[in-house]
Scaffold this active site. Sequence first.
Site, PDB file in Angstrom:
ATOM      1  N   ARG A  50       0.852  -1.193   0.000  1.00  0.00           N
ATOM      2  CA  ARG A  50       0.000   0.000   0.000  1.00  0.00           C
ATOM      3  C   ARG A  50       0.886   1.241   0.000  1.00  0.00           C
ATOM      4  NH1 ARG A  50      -4.253  -1.846   4.794  1.00  0.00           N
ATOM      5  NH2 ARG A  50      -5.128  -3.661   3.686  1.00  0.00           N
ATOM      6  N   ASP A  52       2.066   5.055  -0.176  1.00  0.00           N
ATOM      7  CA  ASP A  52       1.456   6.270   0.340  1.00  0.00           C
ATOM      8  C   ASP A  52       1.108   7.242  -0.779  1.00  0.00           C
ATOM      9  OD1 ASP A  52       1.944   5.293   2.906  1.00  0.00           O
ATOM     10  OD2 ASP A  52       3.867   6.340   3.071  1.00  0.00           O
ATOM     11  N   TYR A 110      12.724  -1.027  -3.015  1.00  0.00           N
ATOM     12  CA  TYR A 110      12.337   0.377  -3.106  1.00  0.00           C
ATOM     13  C   TYR A 110      13.562   1.226  -3.423  1.00  0.00           C
ATOM     14  CZ  TYR A 110       7.670  -0.270  -1.054  1.00  0.00           C
ATOM     15  OH  TYR A 110       6.362  -0.625  -0.819  1.00  0.00           O
ATOM     16  N   ARG A 199      11.072   5.788   3.811  1.00  0.00           N
ATOM     17  CA  ARG A 199      11.253   7.240   3.837  1.00  0.00           C
ATOM     18  C   ARG A 199      12.016   7.689   5.081  1.00  0.00           C
ATOM     19  NH1 ARG A 199       5.213   9.186   2.921  1.00  0.00           N
ATOM     20  NH2 ARG A 199       6.126  11.202   3.504  1.00  0.00           N
TER      21      ARG A 199
END
Length: 251
Positions: A50, A52, A110, A199
Amino acid sequence: MRKLKMVISYDGTDFSGFQRQPSRRTVQGVLEEKISRIAGEPVIVTGAGRTDAGVHAQGQVIHFETSSSIPVDRWVRVVNTVLPRDVAVLQTQEVDASFHAQKDACWKWYRYTLDTRFTPDVFTRRFRTEWKISPLNIPKMREGAAIFVGRHDFTSFSSAQSPVKDRVRQIYQCEVKQPEEGVITIEVVGSGFLYHMVRIIAGTLVEVGCGKRTPESIKQALIACDRSLGGRTMPPQGLTMMKVCYTPWYG
């Protein structure tokens, strides 16, 4: 019923994240609307992760069930004809009924991208975070990145709002690269990720790079399991889900 697996990409700039939300434009919502129209029946899409609001994907994976008889080799073309310009289907295959895009994933990759140049590239700025506050020490960032590799409790590096109780995750790879002058990427591969985890890892390494913390402070934060000891949460636009894989990580 058939189960189809799709690899999709999207520019997350104008989406309120992947997960369906009332009265908001989401990747899941757009996919379900368009695929349902093509299939001629309600379709529920499940994603591998999911992402952001504002986060992008080059290799997000979804699955859904359908009774449609459309041949598997036609789905890419047919769905892409009705999708908006910021979403695309890359691959489609029929999978076993037991397949689950999220639960069966072995690892995810990522990438967080920073643009440190004085004049940013207008053609890529939607996918990079501009950093002009101070120069970044890449060797120090690489030293800090290596500390994240392994199995750790990432409480200090996830949002305090995360409802997940088990915050132990396996990081297989965490590397800082410079693919071109003025561009820095932070590549993180792991078994799974917590809310804002990548992040925050990126923000922590940026703090190391600009001298606000030492690489050794990462070790202390991992042990302490205290969010206040982790780094800043970087803006979403620099983050891209690159790949989801369903075979074990071998390096």
